[in-house]
Design a protein around this motif. Structure first.
Motif, mmCIF file in Angstrom:
data_model
loop_
_atom_site.group_PDB
_atom_site.id
_atom_site.type_symbol
_atom_site.label_atom_id
_atom_site.label_comp_id
_atom_site.label_asym_id
_atom_site.label_seq_id
_atom_site.Cartn_x
_atom_site.Cartn_y
_atom_site.Cartn_z
ATOM 1 N N HIS A 40 -6.092 7.513 -12.313
ATOM 2 C CA HIS A 40 -6.619 6.776 -11.163
ATOM 3 C C HIS A 40 -7.013 7.716 -10.016
ATOM 4 O O HIS A 40 -6.878 8.938 -10.100
ATOM 5 C CB HIS A 40 -5.565 5.785 -10.679
ATOM 6 C CG HIS A 40 -6.139 4.494 -10.184
ATOM 7 N ND1 HIS A 40 -7.202 4.425 -9.299
ATOM 8 C CD2 HIS A 40 -5.791 3.198 -10.435
ATOM 9 C CE1 HIS A 40 -7.474 3.163 -9.029
ATOM 10 N NE2 HIS A 40 -6.648 2.387 -9.719
ATOM 11 N N GLY A 41 -7.449 7.100 -8.945
ATOM 12 C CA GLY A 41 -7.856 7.832 -7.756
ATOM 13 C C GLY A 41 -6.746 7.963 -6.738
ATOM 14 O O GLY A 41 -5.562 8.002 -7.089
ATOM 15 N N LEU A 42 -7.097 7.999 -5.476
ATOM 16 C CA LEU A 42 -6.175 8.285 -4.389
ATOM 17 C C LEU A 42 -5.003 7.302 -4.364
ATOM 18 O O LEU A 42 -5.180 6.112 -4.112
ATOM 19 C CB LEU A 42 -6.917 8.229 -3.049
ATOM 20 C CG LEU A 42 -6.095 8.593 -1.812
ATOM 21 C CD1 LEU A 42 -5.709 10.069 -1.845
ATOM 22 C CD2 LEU A 42 -6.856 8.272 -0.544
ATOM 23 N N ALA A 43 -3.795 7.812 -4.663
ATOM 24 C CA ALA A 43 -2.543 7.037 -4.652
ATOM 25 C C ALA A 43 -2.527 5.914 -5.676
ATOM 26 O O ALA A 43 -1.646 5.062 -5.650
ATOM 27 C CB ALA A 43 -2.261 6.477 -3.260
ATOM 28 N N MET A 178 1.576 7.829 6.242
ATOM 29 C CA MET A 178 0.649 6.843 6.795
ATOM 30 C C MET A 178 0.204 5.925 5.673
ATOM 31 O O MET A 178 0.399 6.228 4.492
ATOM 32 C CB MET A 178 -0.559 7.536 7.436
ATOM 33 C CG MET A 178 -1.442 8.307 6.478
ATOM 34 S SD MET A 178 -2.800 9.151 7.380
ATOM 35 C CE MET A 178 -3.720 9.864 5.999
ATOM 36 N N PRO A 179 -0.381 4.786 5.988
ATOM 37 C CA PRO A 179 -0.846 3.880 4.937
ATOM 38 C C PRO A 179 -1.979 4.497 4.114
ATOM 39 O O PRO A 179 -2.776 5.286 4.637
ATOM 40 C CB PRO A 179 -1.336 2.654 5.703
ATOM 41 C CG PRO A 179 -0.667 2.734 7.033
ATOM 42 C CD PRO A 179 -0.535 4.192 7.334
ATOM 43 N N MET A 196 -9.265 -2.188 2.664
ATOM 44 C CA MET A 196 -7.884 -2.635 2.524
ATOM 45 C C MET A 196 -7.808 -3.860 1.607
ATOM 46 O O MET A 196 -6.988 -3.904 0.671
ATOM 47 C CB MET A 196 -7.285 -2.953 3.891
ATOM 48 C CG MET A 196 -5.807 -3.291 3.841
ATOM 49 S SD MET A 196 -5.083 -3.392 5.500
ATOM 50 C CE MET A 196 -3.361 -3.645 5.072
ATOM 51 N N ASP A 197 -8.670 -4.830 1.826
ATOM 52 C CA ASP A 197 -8.688 -6.024 0.971
ATOM 53 C C ASP A 197 -9.035 -5.657 -0.469
ATOM 54 O O ASP A 197 -8.443 -6.193 -1.424
ATOM 55 C CB ASP A 197 -9.696 -7.042 1.500
ATOM 56 C CG ASP A 197 -9.245 -7.696 2.797
ATOM 57 O OD1 ASP A 197 -8.032 -7.651 3.089
ATOM 58 O OD2 ASP A 197 -10.098 -8.235 3.515
ATOM 59 N N ASP A 198 -9.984 -4.729 -0.635
ATOM 60 C CA ASP A 198 -10.407 -4.338 -1.973
ATOM 61 C C ASP A 198 -9.275 -3.652 -2.734
ATOM 62 O O ASP A 198 -9.064 -3.917 -3.924
ATOM 63 C CB ASP A 198 -11.610 -3.392 -1.901
ATOM 64 C CG ASP A 198 -12.891 -4.121 -1.525
ATOM 65 O OD1 ASP A 198 -12.958 -5.346 -1.719
ATOM 66 O OD2 ASP A 198 -13.828 -3.456 -1.044
ATOM 67 N N TYR A 199 -8.547 -2.758 -2.068
ATOM 68 C CA TYR A 199 -7.471 -2.034 -2.740
ATOM 69 C C TYR A 199 -6.294 -2.970 -3.034
ATOM 70 O O TYR A 199 -5.724 -2.960 -4.127
ATOM 71 C CB TYR A 199 -7.007 -0.845 -1.892
ATOM 72 C CG TYR A 199 -6.468 0.322 -2.704
ATOM 73 C CD1 TYR A 199 -5.664 0.116 -3.823
ATOM 74 C CD2 TYR A 199 -6.753 1.626 -2.358
ATOM 75 C CE1 TYR A 199 -5.168 1.181 -4.565
ATOM 76 C CE2 TYR A 199 -6.261 2.702 -3.092
ATOM 77 C CZ TYR A 199 -5.473 2.469 -4.199
ATOM 78 O OH TYR A 199 -4.980 3.524 -4.929
ATOM 79 N N LEU A 200 -5.951 -3.822 -2.056
ATOM 80 C CA LEU A 200 -4.834 -4.744 -2.273
ATOM 81 C C LEU A 200 -5.134 -5.732 -3.399
ATOM 82 O O LEU A 200 -4.216 -6.216 -4.067
ATOM 83 C CB LEU A 200 -4.523 -5.500 -0.982
ATOM 84 C CG LEU A 200 -3.959 -4.648 0.174
ATOM 85 C CD1 LEU A 200 -3.714 -5.507 1.406
ATOM 86 C CD2 LEU A 200 -2.677 -3.935 -0.245
ATOM 87 N N ASN A 209 1.780 1.332 -0.518
ATOM 88 C CA ASN A 209 0.759 1.606 0.496
ATOM 89 C C ASN A 209 1.270 2.646 1.492
ATOM 90 O O ASN A 209 1.474 2.366 2.673
ATOM 91 C CB ASN A 209 0.365 0.315 1.223
ATOM 92 C CG ASN A 209 -0.862 0.524 2.110
ATOM 93 O OD1 ASN A 209 -1.614 1.478 1.924
ATOM 94 N ND2 ASN A 209 -1.042 -0.377 3.072
ATOM 95 N N GLU A 210 1.443 3.848 0.988
ATOM 96 C CA GLU A 210 1.956 4.940 1.814
ATOM 97 C C GLU A 210 1.524 6.265 1.192
ATOM 98 O O GLU A 210 1.520 6.413 -0.026
ATOM 99 C CB GLU A 210 3.483 4.863 1.885
ATOM 100 C CG GLU A 210 4.122 5.889 2.800
ATOM 101 C CD GLU A 210 5.640 5.723 2.859
ATOM 102 O OE1 GLU A 210 6.149 5.272 3.898
ATOM 103 O OE2 GLU A 210 6.305 6.052 1.846
#
Length: 295
Positions: A40-43, A178-179, A196-200, A209-210
């Motif tokens: 996957h990507g970032l986090a 940070m988030p 934010m909505d897309d990732y959640l 989310n950190e």
């Protein structure tokens, strides 16, 4: 489709993966089926949007080995939620070695699959390898410096300065967290309107989310585009033309250097995931590409 949990070791840390067994013999040879190494990507974590891709590729006859980087998701490791480009690339290569040992797979037909940040890792991991049969780079982030300039279109200088200061504080002292995603104007790694909505929407139960604020410094030195010309196998680059996170122009430069097949989609960074407008086309193009080059 049921996946089997599996573990492997990278850098002395036990990492978690899911093994999806390929269905049928359409792509099998006497040596076995090709195996996709997926990250996957970032986090990101396996349970945050990767499963639909893995299931589709397994249904087409490829084994899939999808894994979490150390410090994220179900993998072990400390510190948690801290991105190290060197460490993640080491994890990716360890996952390649583990995937090659799976029963029923051909260790000389690895497929490297990555989205976003991992879309860059697959370029670096494939460079100079003879056991990599294909590469799939989905909305790849291939040049951190270009991504920083690209971010100026969607972030104020004050927002970027605040993230940079937090990164230096974390680097020089106690970790500053940070988030991963936050509303516009807030401190966070991704604060573009709608991100934010897309990732959640794709976040799974193991996702947190950190993230360590040093991620910005890590991204600055992330330049897998320099290795794109060293890929010696067929490659598919899937570019979201309105991507506000991974600069499309950098992806195209890397694709040109890699002599890759390129597919374009009229969407943003997260529009390639299940439930989004581009997902079905993205999956269909991956299956068609891999079936053609591996069949």
């Amino acid at each position: 489709m049921k996946a089997d949990p599996i573990t492997f070791v990278s850098g002395g840390v036990e990492c978690a993966a899911s093994h999806f067994t390929g269905q049928g013999d359409a792509l099998a040879t006497e040596a076995g089926r090709p195996v996709v190494v997926m990250a996957h990507g970032l986090a990101g974590t396996v349970d945050s949007g990767l499963v639909p891709f893995a299931e589709a590729l397994a249904a087409a006859g490829l084994d899939v080995f999808a894994f979490d980087y150390r410090g994220f998701g179900l993998s072990g490791g400390s510190p948690r939620q801290t991105v190290s480009m060197v460490g993640q690339l080491e994890d990716y290569r360890a996952a390649m070695s583990a995937a090659a040992k799976l029963p029923g797979v051909d260790p000389q037909r690895l497929v490297l699959w990555g989205t976003s940040l991992a879309g860059g890792h697959v370029i670096s991991a494939a460079a100079g390898r003879s056991d990599v049969a294909a590469v799939v780079a989905l909305t790849p982030l291939v040049d951190g410096l270009a991504a920083g300039r690209h971010a100026l279109a969607t972030h104020t200088k004050a927002e970027m300065l605040r993230s940079t200061v937090a990164g230096f504080r974390s680097k020089l002292g106690a970790p500053v967290m940070m988030p991963v995603v936050a509303p516009p104007g807030r401190l966070g790694a991704m604060t573009i309107e709608g991100s934010m909505d897309d990732y959640l929407a794709i976040a799974g139960p193991s996702w947190v989310n950190e993230i360590d604020a040093t991620v910005g410094m890590e991204l600055g030195g992330h330049r897998p585009i320099k290795s794109a010309g060293d890929i010696g196998c067929p490659a598919l680059f899937q570019v979201a033309d309105f991507d506000r996170s991974a600069p499309p122009h950098s992806s195209m430069k890397a694709a040109f250097a890699a002599r890759a097949e390129v597919r374009h989609y009229p969407g943003d960074h997260f529009d390639v995931y299940a439930g989004k407008p581009c997902h079905d086309a993205v999956v269909a193009h991956q299956v068609a590409f891999l079936t053609r080059v591996l069949g």
